[in-house]
Design a protein around this motif. Structure first.
Motif, PDB file in Angstrom:
ATOM      1  N   CYS A  75       0.965  -1.230   0.127  1.00  0.00           N
ATOM      2  CA  CYS A  75       0.090  -0.024  -0.060  1.00  0.00           C
ATOM      3  C   CYS A  75       0.932   1.203   0.014  1.00  0.00           C
ATOM      4  N   CYS A 104       1.553  -4.689   6.246  1.00  0.00           N
ATOM      5  CA  CYS A 104       0.676  -4.211   7.388  1.00  0.00           C
ATOM      6  C   CYS A 104      -0.753  -5.210   7.397  1.00  0.00           C
ATOM      7  N   GLN A 160      -3.749  -4.451   7.401  1.00  0.00           N
ATOM      8  CA  GLN A 160      -4.779  -3.942   6.444  1.00  0.00           C
ATOM      9  C   GLN A 160      -4.678  -4.817   5.078  1.00  0.00           C
ATOM     10  N   CYS A 161      -3.470  -4.760   4.699  1.00  0.00           N
ATOM     11  CA  CYS A 161      -3.193  -5.541   3.356  1.00  0.00           C
ATOM     12  C   CYS A 161      -3.109  -6.939   3.585  1.00  0.00           C
ATOM     13  N   GLY A 187      -6.438  -7.866   3.673  1.00  0.00           N
ATOM     14  CA  GLY A 187      -7.455  -7.358   2.513  1.00  0.00           C
ATOM     15  C   GLY A 187      -7.339  -7.904   1.454  1.00  0.00           C
TER      16      GLY A 187
END
Length: 271
Positions: free
Chosen positions: A222, A239, A241-242, A245
């Motif tokens: 990201c 991270c 979130q990635c 995600g």
């Protein structure tokens, strides 16, 4: 005889009025829609508002307020129906369509076995950078419109639509608007430059350590600072979130992984 071209201040006033009416319509629509679809109220209101005005060969309320009319590139007749239709589609859904297209290309790049890891990394970072500067491209176009005139929406520019006056223009402080255009343009260019610089930095880092555990503070996926780091089965760190995600393959070595194989690093702090 062609009518005089609309001044930037008149176009801006019309856009502001129309934006206000569209937001009021969106607020009313959201009250009639379930919470699940409330986010669709804004684009829906824009389509309805433009369909009842622009597509019907009528001025919008903002255009009527400012005394301007949409014309084609010859400045002597209304734009064609399809030009107006495509301008509405591009102005309402253009950014979303572009992001979906970029995401689709990213998937194709990740799944293309003929590309080397280095080539995939370069393409993916380039696509993510392009996605991040899309709003700035709109701001650059808007800044140029403040300075030199023309429509504020990229969709109208791409379909060859402009504005002319149909009554004398009201007094306006064009110098102030040009100054705003210069500031908007400079801010957008600086923001694009920062995004390009971050992309170049990440590509340089990936060239230096393509197969080692990532110990940088930035997530390669990201391009942001790593928050709640997680390690994949291949040993590379991203991270949370990635990791949980949209990421399905490691952005460094392209190794596929499942979400249940991701391991959060509770006491790890990248240096």
């Amino acid at each position: 005889m062609a009518l005089p071209t609309a001044q930037p201040a008149e176009v801006l006033r019309a856009w502001q009025k129309d934006d206000l009416y569209e937001k009021q319509l969106a607020e009313s629509l959201s009250k009639l829609m379930s919470a699940r679809y409330a986010s669709k109220a804004i684009p829906l209101s824009s389509v309805i508002y433009r369909s009842l005005t622009t597509l019907k060969d009528l001025q919008t309320l903002g255009e009527e307020y400012s005394g301007i009319v949409q014309v084609d590139e010859c400045y002597n007749k209304l734009p064609s129906y399809y030009s107006r239709l495509f301008s509405i589609i591009l102005s309402t859904f253009g950014e979303n369509i572009t992001r979906r297209l970029i995401h689709s290309i990213e998937k194709r790049v990740e799944q293309n076995p003929s590309l080397t890891i280095e080539a995939q990394n370069v393409l993916l970072v380039s696509l993510k950078t392009l996605s991040s500067i899309l709003p700035q491209i709109q701001n650059i176009h808007r800044g140029l419109a403040y300075i030199g005139g023309g429509p504020l929406q990229i969709g109208k520019t791409l379909t060859g639509i402009d504005y002319v006056h149909v009554r004398p223009a009201a007094a306006a402080y064009y110098a102030h608007l040009r100054l705003l255009g210069i500031v908007t343009l400079l801010h957008a260019i600086v923001s694009c430059g920062q995004s390009l610089y971050r992309a170049k930095t990440h590509m340089d880092q990936m060239k230096e350590v393509p197969n080692e555990v990532d110990s940088n503070k930035s997530c390669v996926a990201c391009l942001e600072e790593i928050v709640q780091p997680c390690v994949l089965p291949c040993g590379h760190i991203f991270c949370m979130q990635c990791s949980y995600g949209a990421l399905e393959n490691c952005a460094l070595c392209r190794s596929p992984f499942t979400k249940n194989s991701v391991v959060p690093l509770m006491n790890y702090f990248p240096e």
